[in-house]
Write a protein that holds these residues in place. Structure first.
Motif: not given
Length: 240
Positions: A102-107, A154-159, A123-127, A86-93
């Motif tokens: 933050n990206l490291q936390l996703g993975a 961050r969500a995508l970092m969890s694959d 992949r994330v940085l290309a997007l 889930l990417v939550p409402e309000g982003r949750g960063i």
């Protein structure tokens, strides 16, 4: 005869309560492989509750299944470990932390697999190239649009095997909304199933293969966006 696409995520009679208040009533939805499915409806309709019920963040009856297997109830960690993210409402960063942190936390489940971490990060940085320009910047100092990009990244970092998004356009300028939606279209075209809860119906309908309309906690329609020729065609369901 062409076989029907596999259902990745499905709910059956999914009902959610907050105390004595029933916020979602017997919702039946599904997302197939490669689909982007929108959930639309007025404020307070129960759209966010639907996502929370799927994730196990609300008291529920009925079932939410992933690849035909029921998801755990009230155990969001177990649900996310299955690839339902889930990417939550309000982003949750985490505002005081850097973009990189933050990206490291996703993975975080990767632990020591550096090669896989680098693959996901690339992949994330290309997007979202702007994230690459701001890796050492604190997340809270970025613009709202950049923070939304970070939340998705961050969500995508969890694959994820399916991505759930709750109001990603909230508080963003039209130009930024268009950019976010363009990135979601790219992810859809890459084959990532997406369930998108969105208040801005026109933006969501441009991307969706199917849309559910939720009003007062009930699914009142399942629509093919191609059948909607005007805002009035959709609005009539809001007053069902």
């Amino acid at each position: 005869m062409t076989a029907a696409p596999a259902r990745i995520l499905e709910t059956q009679a999914l009902t959610a309560r907050y105390g004595h208040v029933q916020a979602l009533s017997a919702a039946d939805i599904h997302v197939c492989a490669g689909e982007l499915v929108a959930v639309l409806g007025p404020n307070g309709a129960g759209k966010s509750t639907l996502l929370r019920a799927i994730l196990g963040l609300a008291s529920t009856t009925g079932t939410a299944s992933f690849h035909g297997t029921p998801l755990p109830r009230q155990d969001p960690v177990a649900v996310s470990s299955r690839g339902v993210v889930l990417v939550p409402e309000g982003r949750g960063i985490f505002g005081p932390m850097t973009v990189s942190e933050n990206l490291q936390l996703g993975a975080y489940r990767l632990r020591s697999d550096k090669a896989e971490y680098e693959r996901r990060l690339t992949r994330v940085l290309a997007l979202f190239p702007r994230l690459g320009e701001r890796l050492s910047q604190t997340a809270g100092s970025m613009s709202g649009g950049e923070q939304q990009m970070l939340a998705i990244g961050r969500a995508l970092m969890s694959d994820p095997k399916i991505l759930l998004l709750d109001e990603p356009s909230l508080g963003l300028a039209p130009r930024v909304i268009a950019e976010i939606m363009e990135k979601l279209a790219l992810l859809r075209d890459e084959g990532l199933p997406i369930l998108l809860v969105e208040q801005k119906a026109p933006a969501a309908l441009k991307l969706a293969q199917r849309a559910y309309v939720l009003v007062l906690g009930r699914i009142v329609a399942c629509l093919d966006p191609r059948d909607l020729s005007s805002h009035d065609d959709l609005a009539k369901y809001y007053f069902h």
